[in-house]
Scaffold this motif. Structure first.
Motif, PDB file in Angstrom:
ATOM      1  N   HIS A  88      15.936 -25.490  12.302  1.00  0.00           N
ATOM      2  CA  HIS A  88      17.001 -24.390  12.742  1.00  0.00           C
ATOM      3  C   HIS A  88      17.808 -24.862  13.968  1.00  0.00           C
ATOM      4  O   HIS A  88      18.738 -24.058  14.338  1.00  0.00           O
ATOM      5  N   SER A 120      20.330 -27.276  16.277  1.00  0.00           N
ATOM      6  CA  SER A 120      21.619 -27.792  16.053  1.00  0.00           C
ATOM      7  C   SER A 120      21.701 -29.174  16.656  1.00  0.00           C
ATOM      8  O   SER A 120      20.634 -29.272  17.720  1.00  0.00           O
ATOM      9  N   GLU A 137      26.944 -31.632  16.431  1.00  0.00           N
ATOM     10  CA  GLU A 137      27.363 -30.213  16.191  1.00  0.00           C
ATOM     11  C   GLU A 137      27.548 -29.514  17.293  1.00  0.00           C
ATOM     12  O   GLU A 137      28.671 -28.582  17.367  1.00  0.00           O
ATOM     13  N   ARG A 143      21.177 -24.223  14.119  1.00  0.00           N
ATOM     14  CA  ARG A 143      21.995 -25.066  13.250  1.00  0.00           C
ATOM     15  C   ARG A 143      22.960 -24.262  12.484  1.00  0.00           C
ATOM     16  O   ARG A 143      22.663 -23.369  11.826  1.00  0.00           O
ATOM     17  N   PRO A 152      26.375 -24.590   9.438  1.00  0.00           N
ATOM     18  CA  PRO A 152      27.055 -25.464   8.701  1.00  0.00           C
ATOM     19  C   PRO A 152      28.436 -25.862   9.291  1.00  0.00           C
ATOM     20  O   PRO A 152      29.060 -25.115  10.041  1.00  0.00           O
ATOM     21  N   TRP A 153      29.028 -26.837   8.891  1.00  0.00           N
ATOM     22  CA  TRP A 153      30.133 -27.392   9.233  1.00  0.00           C
ATOM     23  C   TRP A 153      31.447 -26.240   9.153  1.00  0.00           C
ATOM     24  O   TRP A 153      32.265 -26.110  10.065  1.00  0.00           O
ATOM     25  N   THR A 154      31.250 -25.635   8.082  1.00  0.00           N
ATOM     26  CA  THR A 154      32.370 -24.925   7.831  1.00  0.00           C
ATOM     27  C   THR A 154      32.247 -23.550   8.739  1.00  0.00           C
ATOM     28  O   THR A 154      33.477 -23.026   9.185  1.00  0.00           O
ATOM     29  N   ARG A 191      31.070 -23.836  11.906  1.00  0.00           N
ATOM     30  CA  ARG A 191      31.746 -24.432  13.273  1.00  0.00           C
ATOM     31  C   ARG A 191      33.082 -24.265  13.359  1.00  0.00           C
ATOM     32  O   ARG A 191      33.737 -23.856  14.219  1.00  0.00           O
ATOM     33  N   LYS A 195      29.204 -15.346  10.155  1.00  0.00           N
ATOM     34  CA  LYS A 195      28.006 -16.084   9.444  1.00  0.00           C
ATOM     35  C   LYS A 195      26.980 -16.480  10.522  1.00  0.00           C
ATOM     36  O   LYS A 195      25.891 -16.856  10.321  1.00  0.00           O
TER      37      LYS A 195
END
Length: 145
Positions: free
Chosen positions: A4, A6, A10, A76, A78-80, A82, A133
């Motif tokens: 969990h 990053s 990231e 962590r 997800p790229w979406t 961030r 999120k």
């Protein structure tokens, strides 16, 4: 690094976005100083309410702080999420900036142009998704043993 947490890559993306929006807040602070000193080009550019420029400045600072706080959690994402946070932080703050430049966008008696309305709702959705999120993922991470 656990599942969990990053990665540095990231993390750099969030830090880069926060750095950009902090620079934007600094630029707007100097614009407000210039307005207070009566700098003519700035009075022409920022024809709307001074309070809208102040709101843009504060919102860039707030979004920077939120991104830095979320990055500090090292959870962590997800790229979406961030990208939505970094893009949403800019678009959300820029709504106030646009109103300070174009006073007609801030007139309660006239509906704003459709393009502005689309931008506004796209910004609200993007920002809400990214920060919402991230908040859920951070909360879930805090509940793990």
């Amino acid at each position: 690094m656990t599942d969990h947490q990053s990665s540095d890559t990231e993390h750099r993306m969030l830090l880069g976005g926060a750095g950009l929006w902090l620079l934007m807040a600094l630029l707007l602070a100097w614009c407000m100083v210039g307005l207070n000193f009566g700098v003519t080009p700035l009075k022409t550019i920022f024809a709307g309410k001074f309070t809208r420029l102040l709101q843009a400045h504060i919102d860039f600072l707030l979004m920077t702080a939120l991104i830095l706080g979320i990055a500090a959690s090292r959870v962590r994402l997800p790229w979406t999420v961030r990208w939505a946070m970094v893009i949403g932080a800019f678009t959300n703050s820029s709504l106030f900036l646009l109103m300070s430049i174009f006073p007609s966008l801030d007139n309660p008696e006239l509906p704003p142009p459709m393009l502005f309305q689309v931008y506004l709702f796209a910004s609200l959705i993007t920002t809400s998704y990214g920060f919402g999120k991230a908040s859920v993922l951070i909360l879930k991470s805090s509940l793990r043993p």
